[in-house]
Design an enzyme around this catalytic site. Structure first.
Site, PDB file in Angstrom:
ATOM      1  N   CYS A   1       1.001  -1.074   0.052  1.00 39.13           N
ATOM      2  CA  CYS A   1       0.219   0.209   0.342  1.00 39.13           C
ATOM      3  C   CYS A   1       0.985   1.330   0.243  1.00 39.13           C
ATOM      4  CB  CYS A   1      -1.070  -0.138   0.938  1.00 39.13           C
ATOM      5  SG  CYS A   1      -1.494  -1.367   1.241  1.00 39.13           S
TER       6      CYS A   1
ATOM      7  N   ARG B   1      -5.033   0.642  -0.810  1.00 40.50           N
ATOM      8  CA  ARG B   1      -4.226  -0.396  -0.811  1.00 40.50           C
ATOM      9  C   ARG B   1      -4.084  -1.021  -1.611  1.00 40.50           C
ATOM     10  NH1 ARG B   1      -9.167  -5.263   1.063  1.00 40.50           N
ATOM     11  NH2 ARG B   1      -6.525  -7.356   1.076  1.00 40.50           N
TER      12      ARG B   1
ATOM     13  N   ASP C   1      -3.004  -9.743   6.984  1.00 37.54           N
ATOM     14  CA  ASP C   1      -1.292  -9.230   7.471  1.00 37.54           C
ATOM     15  C   ASP C   1      -1.483  -8.616   8.624  1.00 37.54           C
ATOM     16  OD1 ASP C   1      -0.653  -8.676   5.702  1.00 37.54           O
ATOM     17  OD2 ASP C   1       1.190  -8.663   4.847  1.00 37.54           O
TER      18      ASP C   1
ATOM     19  N   SER D   1      12.785 -10.453  -6.795  1.00 38.05           N
ATOM     20  CA  SER D   1      13.886  -9.733  -7.626  1.00 38.05           C
ATOM     21  C   SER D   1      15.105  -9.801  -6.602  1.00 38.05           C
ATOM     22  CB  SER D   1      13.339  -7.661  -7.375  1.00 38.05           C
ATOM     23  OG  SER D   1      14.842  -7.359  -7.883  1.00 38.05           O
ATOM     24  N   GLY D   2      16.206 -10.025  -7.385  1.00 40.93           N
ATOM     25  CA  GLY D   2      17.410 -10.339  -7.292  1.00 40.93           C
ATOM     26  C   GLY D   2      17.940  -9.184  -6.382  1.00 40.93           C
TER      27      GLY D   2
END
Length: 626
Positions: free
Chosen positions: A2, A48, A99, A363-364
């Protein structure tokens, strides 16, 4: 995922109209839902992007059951299921599967100690009506942004500066030290902002605002560099693979489609491999390819090797971008501060493409800062050994290098050697800052208006480094985790993705990975001049070796060619005497001298002119009209 914003006022009730406008300013961060809450001296707002529990139950601001505590929250906590079970055992009841509710009730149960239990990325604001106290907190690595400004009698905060600037008393005085650092490094370092009275809450910190004033605390305190682990090398590799598999699996929790950015490099390839080991059947990978000015940076062939090996649902976008439109539409309009890392342009294009297929991408980012992936680490270790070399030899090398032709390519061996030898006889912190500068030995303060330059703090914005405790490499890694990682890489990752309502997760930036990486000996991270040795060696039987052991290429764009080509009209317009005299920050005569020297062949000034160009565009398009 968000965007959040809010106001804490000492003058009385907050205007609902102001918080509503501030919330609407970041609608791109959360197009699915939004809301705000006002209560006396506090107003908080949220936009959100629904990722976990897509029902209306995840609406924010969220209130505790009795209505005595309200929260807005940006991010994801990956261990929320375990925390929810722990809280249920303490008697808490839950009304949603989100969560967000777990974070709110964890704070109710444990106060600021709750943040030590969260595994994830987040920026959070919690209002406790009972104590009239506002608590702000930011994740351990600064993955999610949280700006804080003193606006008259109000303290204003939010995910992006565009919300804060809507406050009628937003303080626009620039931070001279931040501007100086930006001109030489192309980003504003944490915890500073480009504005003197605006800061970023430091990573792993909380802040309380209430009747007793302001207090801050650090909740993430990783162990200092440990002595060499007693594990064997083989045992360390085995644990590395386990830790990365577990981290990637934790980062997959979502109620929406999840994909992965695949560059064809070591780090993103490991993420794909661990997704497969974690049991993901239909892995969606996304790669960007280049034509035209960017063609030499196309790495699709390596991405395709990984995609074929792991049988992913692989999708590519090939672009022949116009640098002028990219600069105006993406880098300037979407970043609230001057930001000159051109990789942000590519991240923006890739994020836009990826969002058309999925809502979350892994992502790395972060692997280099945890496992030593940059050549400058080798440079610092080499310079540490130079202390044993006679001074006359150092001086001879410096003299010889100074006579060699200069190059705008920082990866040129002469430029690397020049930086190494020129920084040999200075303190370690200054030495490292010299290695990371894009401007060589040029004193960028001479380019600033004298009134601005005199306000530059003479002390370095980088934390101190010592060479006496045997942990130089770990200090360098920690320094980058506190500055370059959040200030540059995670900043453009957040802005480029969230402007397209895409959530990007970074499994390497994880508290479990961090704890493990700190126990890995330095000679496992760099060995036989191989950077990230243990990552490459440890995954060589899992990831195709032609990808794992190819030279690190990085993303080095043709800045000089752009400035002499498609950007030349814009550069001359912005650096005209007429335009330079209209602005306050850059010293006109010196800027014109640099431009003249560059066009006469002194191409080492390319990055500096690029940084000036970005700054002047930002000042005219964003700062002066906000």
């Amino acid at each position: 995922m968000c965007g959040i914003t809010g106001i804490y006022s000492t003058r009385g009730a907050v205007s609902p109209g102001l918080i509503s406008a501030m919330t609407d300013a970041i609608i791109h961060r959360g197009p699915d839902d939004g809301g705000f809450f006002c209560d006396g001296p506090i107003a908080i707002g949220n936009r959100r992007l629904a990722i976990i529990d897509l029902s209306p139950g995840g609406h924010q601001p969220m209130a505790f059951t009795e209505g005595d505590m309200w929260m807005v929250y940006n991010g994801e906590v990956y261990n929320f299921i375990e925390l929810r079970a722990e809280l249920r055992a303490k008697g808490y009841q839950f009304n949603t599967q989100s969560d967000t509710e777990v974070v709110l009730k964890a704070f109710h149960a444990w106060g600021t100690d709750a943040f030590t239990r969260l595994r994830g990325m987040y920026a959070v604001a919690i209002w406790d009506k009972r104590t009239q106290t506002l608590t702000l907190a930011r994740d351990p690595f600064g993955i999610k942004p949280l700006y804080i400004a003193q606006c008259g009698d109000d303290i204003v905060f939010g995910s992006e500066l565009k919300s804060l600037r809507l406050h009628p008393e937003f303080p626009k005085e620039l931070n001279a030290s931040a501007l100086s650092f930006y001109l030489s490094h192309m980003y504003v370092p944490e915890p500073h902002s480009i504005y003197a009275k605006v800061e970023r809450l430091p990573q792993g910190h909380w802040m309380k605002l209430g009747p007793n004033g302001r207090t801050t605390g650090k909740f993430y305190n990783p162990e200092p560099p440990a002595a060499a682990s007693k594990r064997s090398y083989g045992e360390t590799v085995e644990e590395l693979v386990h830790v990365m598999e577990e981290s990637v699996k934790a980062h997959l929790v979502a109620d929406v489609p999840v994909g992965v950015f695949l560059s064809g490099g070591v780090d993103s390839s490991i993420v794909v491999a661990m997704m497969r080991r974690a049991g993901v059947d239909n892995i969606k990978t996304f790669t960007i390819g280049f034509e035209g000015a960017f063609a030499s940076y196309d790495e699709r062939q390596y991405a395709n090797i990984i995609a074929k090996h792991f049988q992913t649902d692989h999708q590519e976008i090939v672009v022949q971008p116009s640098i002028v439109s990219l600069l105006e539409d993406r880098l300037i309009q979407k970043f609230d501060e001057p930001f000159a890392n051109p990789a942000a342009l590519i991240a923006d294009v890739l994020s836009e493409f990826t969002r058309s297929k999925v809502t979350v991408a892994l992502s790395g980012v972060g692997a280099d800062e945890f496992f030593a992936g940059y050549p400058r680490y080798q440079g610092m270790l080499i310079m540490d050994q130079f202390r044993r070399v006679p001074g006359w030899m150092i001086e001879a090398a410096q003299k010889a290098l100074s006579a060699m032709p200069k190059s705008p390519d920082r990866r040129n061996w002469i430029e690397r050697a020049r930086r190494l030898f020129n920084a040999t006889n200075v303190p370690a912190s200054s030495r490292y800052e010299a290695l990371t500068r894009f401007t060589g030995d040029l004193q960028v303060n001479s380019l600033m208006n004298p009134d601005i330059a005199q306000r530059v703090d003479g002390t370095s914005v980088l934390p101190g480094i010592t060479t006496s405790d045997g942990h130089l490499l770990e200090q360098l890694l920690q320094l980058d985790r506190e500055t370059y990682l959040p200030g540059d890489l995670l900043t453009y990752t957040d802005r480029a993705s969230m402007t397209h309502s895409l959530e990007v997760r970074t499994p390497f930036c994880d508290i479990v990975v961090d704890k493990f990486a700190r126990t890995v000996p330095a000679n496992y991270k760099i060995r036989r001049n191989e950077l990230k040795f243990i990552l490459k060696d440890g995954f060589k039987t899992i990831v195709p070796p032609e990808v794992m052991f190819r030279p690190k290429k990085g993303f080095s764009v043709p800045i000089g060619e752009w400035l002499l080509g498609p950007l030349k009209p814009m550069l001359h317009d912005l650096l005209s005497i007429e335009n330079l005299n209209k602005q306050y920050y850059i010293e006109p005569k010196r800027a014109r001298e640099i431009l003249t020297a560059f066009e006469a062949g002194e191409h080492q000034y390319a990055f500096l002119l690029w940084a000036i160009l970005i700054f002047l565009l930002w000042d005219s398009r964003i700062n002066s009209i906000s």
